[in-house]
Design a protein around this motif. Structure first.
Motif, PDB file in Angstrom:
ATOM      1  N   LYS A   7       2.833   5.146  -2.548  1.00 13.03           N
ATOM      2  CA  LYS A   7       3.506   6.269  -3.221  1.00 13.03           C
ATOM      3  C   LYS A   7       4.789   5.790  -3.912  1.00 13.03           C
ATOM      4  O   LYS A   7       5.067   6.164  -5.056  1.00 13.03           O
ATOM      5  CB  LYS A   7       3.812   7.360  -2.200  1.00 13.03           C
ATOM      6  CG  LYS A   7       4.353   8.620  -2.783  1.00 13.03           C
ATOM      7  CD  LYS A   7       4.527   9.684  -1.693  1.00 13.03           C
ATOM      8  CE  LYS A   7       5.095  10.960  -2.271  1.00 13.03           C
ATOM      9  NZ  LYS A   7       5.272  11.979  -1.219  1.00 13.03           N
ATOM     10  N   PHE A   8       5.564   4.956  -3.229  1.00 14.41           N
ATOM     11  CA  PHE A   8       6.795   4.412  -3.805  1.00 14.41           C
ATOM     12  C   PHE A   8       6.487   3.574  -5.046  1.00 14.41           C
ATOM     13  O   PHE A   8       7.127   3.739  -6.092  1.00 14.41           O
ATOM     14  CB  PHE A   8       7.529   3.573  -2.750  1.00 14.41           C
ATOM     15  CG  PHE A   8       8.789   2.937  -3.257  1.00 14.41           C
ATOM     16  CD1 PHE A   8       9.928   3.695  -3.466  1.00 14.41           C
ATOM     17  CD2 PHE A   8       8.837   1.574  -3.516  1.00 14.41           C
ATOM     18  CE1 PHE A   8      11.096   3.112  -3.942  1.00 14.41           C
ATOM     19  CE2 PHE A   8       9.995   0.983  -3.984  1.00 14.41           C
ATOM     20  CZ  PHE A   8      11.128   1.755  -4.197  1.00 14.41           C
ATOM     21  N   LEU A   9       5.500   2.694  -4.941  1.00 16.21           N
ATOM     22  CA  LEU A   9       5.141   1.851  -6.085  1.00 16.21           C
ATOM     23  C   LEU A   9       4.581   2.694  -7.225  1.00 16.21           C
ATOM     24  O   LEU A   9       4.855   2.409  -8.395  1.00 16.21           O
ATOM     25  CB  LEU A   9       4.144   0.765  -5.669  1.00 16.21           C
ATOM     26  CG  LEU A   9       3.786  -0.267  -6.738  1.00 16.21           C
ATOM     27  CD1 LEU A   9       5.029  -0.961  -7.304  1.00 16.21           C
ATOM     28  CD2 LEU A   9       2.815  -1.293  -6.168  1.00 16.21           C
ATOM     29  N   ARG A  10       3.849   3.741  -6.915  1.00 15.20           N
ATOM     30  CA  ARG A  10       3.325   4.638  -7.947  1.00 15.20           C
ATOM     31  C   ARG A  10       4.479   5.244  -8.770  1.00 15.20           C
ATOM     32  O   ARG A  10       4.402   5.324  -9.994  1.00 15.20           O
ATOM     33  CB  ARG A  10       2.484   5.757  -7.329  1.00 15.20           C
ATOM     34  CG  ARG A  10       1.956   6.743  -8.359  1.00 15.20           C
ATOM     35  CD  ARG A  10       1.162   7.881  -7.761  1.00 15.20           C
ATOM     36  NE  ARG A  10      -0.168   7.402  -7.456  1.00 15.20           N
ATOM     37  CZ  ARG A  10      -0.698   7.314  -6.244  1.00 15.20           C
ATOM     38  NH1 ARG A  10       0.000   7.685  -5.188  1.00 15.20           N
ATOM     39  NH2 ARG A  10      -1.910   6.857  -6.070  1.00 15.20           N
ATOM     40  N   ARG A  55      -0.523   2.226   8.937  1.00 16.39           N
ATOM     41  CA  ARG A  55      -1.288   2.824   7.834  1.00 16.39           C
ATOM     42  C   ARG A  55      -0.446   3.821   7.062  1.00 16.39           C
ATOM     43  O   ARG A  55      -0.533   3.912   5.834  1.00 16.39           O
ATOM     44  CB  ARG A  55      -2.560   3.461   8.376  1.00 16.39           C
ATOM     45  CG  ARG A  55      -3.556   2.413   8.814  1.00 16.39           C
ATOM     46  CD  ARG A  55      -4.892   2.999   9.158  1.00 16.39           C
ATOM     47  NE  ARG A  55      -5.811   1.921   9.465  1.00 16.39           N
ATOM     48  CZ  ARG A  55      -6.695   1.963  10.438  1.00 16.39           C
ATOM     49  NH1 ARG A  55      -6.814   3.046  11.184  1.00 16.39           N
ATOM     50  NH2 ARG A  55      -7.482   0.935  10.663  1.00 16.39           N
ATOM     51  N   HIS A  56       0.377   4.583   7.773  1.00 17.40           N
ATOM     52  CA  HIS A  56       1.278   5.526   7.101  1.00 17.40           C
ATOM     53  C   HIS A  56       2.245   4.758   6.193  1.00 17.40           C
ATOM     54  O   HIS A  56       2.523   5.184   5.069  1.00 17.40           O
ATOM     55  CB  HIS A  56       2.044   6.356   8.128  1.00 17.40           C
ATOM     56  CG  HIS A  56       3.063   7.251   7.511  1.00 17.40           C
ATOM     57  ND1 HIS A  56       2.721   8.389   6.815  1.00 17.40           N
ATOM     58  CD2 HIS A  56       4.407   7.155   7.445  1.00 17.40           C
ATOM     59  CE1 HIS A  56       3.811   8.962   6.355  1.00 17.40           C
ATOM     60  NE2 HIS A  56       4.852   8.234   6.724  1.00 17.40           N
ATOM     61  N   ALA A  57       2.764   3.634   6.676  1.00 14.47           N
ATOM     62  CA  ALA A  57       3.674   2.816   5.870  1.00 14.47           C
ATOM     63  C   ALA A  57       2.979   2.317   4.603  1.00 14.47           C
ATOM     64  O   ALA A  57       3.579   2.312   3.521  1.00 14.47           O
ATOM     65  CB  ALA A  57       4.210   1.648   6.687  1.00 14.47           C
ATOM     66  N   ASP A  58       1.709   1.897   4.714  1.00 16.65           N
ATOM     67  CA  ASP A  58       0.966   1.469   3.521  1.00 16.65           C
ATOM     68  C   ASP A  58       0.857   2.609   2.517  1.00 16.65           C
ATOM     69  O   ASP A  58       1.029   2.410   1.308  1.00 16.65           O
ATOM     70  CB  ASP A  58      -0.430   0.961   3.897  1.00 16.65           C
ATOM     71  CG  ASP A  58      -0.426  -0.446   4.484  1.00 16.65           C
ATOM     72  OD1 ASP A  58       0.588  -1.155   4.344  1.00 16.65           O
ATOM     73  OD2 ASP A  58      -1.449  -0.823   5.080  1.00 16.65           O
TER      74      ASP A  58
END
Length: 192
Positions: A51-54, A43-46
């Protein structure tokens, strides 16, 4: 659509690596092969992927075919699909992906999947029948608007008839299936 070398292969590599790691965790999660710590890490990875894609969306708009190539664009789409905990972000990503489709820089069927996912996550009925629940007794289509015209809507965005899609999902989610891609087609799935 002819795709040249992506303008940002570095972004493509990072998107692909993140999406692949997420897919591997999701496959284990679907099969209940994660302990509580691993589930939390998944879940943390998701969240980190969202955040990265944002950041990419803020800097570049949708990371389409010209920016990150076919594999990178697919990875971005998969990350957006699994950004279920941030509905506002998922809605924004859907709008940006739609604009990229209109600019011939993304695939229409990717937009259809993300659009359906966003509708389901908003508590509404999906349009194209791309989202499924994995139940103990099998696969179930998430709530759907106007089922009588579903195959027509699916064809309009380049998707196969729902009977074909359901059969494929059932085969991929079978207990003996070994593919890591099972996560892409089980649960609230992004395959069809």
């Amino acid at each position: 659509m002819t795709i040249a070398e992506p303008k940002r292969p570095d972004l493509a590599r990072e998107l692909i690596a993140r999406a692949q790691a997420s897919t591997a965790h999701r496959a284990k999660r679907v099969r209940n092969q994660l302990d509580a710590v691993q589930l939390g890490q998944s879940r943390h990875a998701d969240h980190a992927n969202t955040k990265f894609l944002r950041r990419i969306l803020a800097e570049h708009d949708w990371p389409g075919l010209r920016l990150v190539g076919t594999a990178g664009a697919r990875a971005a789409w998969r990350i957006a699909l699994h950004s279920d905990d941030d509905l506002c972000f998922q809605r924004a990503a859907t709008r940006l992906l739609e604009r990229a489709v209109q600019a011939d820089d993304a695939f229409l069927h990717h937009w259809a999947h993300l659009h359906d996912r966003t509708l389901i996550n908003s508590g509404r009925e999906q349009e194209f029948g791309t989202q499924f629940f994995l139940r103990s007794d099998g696969i179930e289509l998430c709530p759907l608007r106007a089922p009588e015209s579903l195959d027509e809507r699916r064809a309009s965005v380049g998707l196969v008839p729902i009977a074909v899609a359901l059969d494929a999902v059932r085969r991929r989610c079978a207990p003996d299936h070994r593919s890591e891609d099972v996560a892409a087609t089980c649960g609230l799935a992004d395959a069809a």
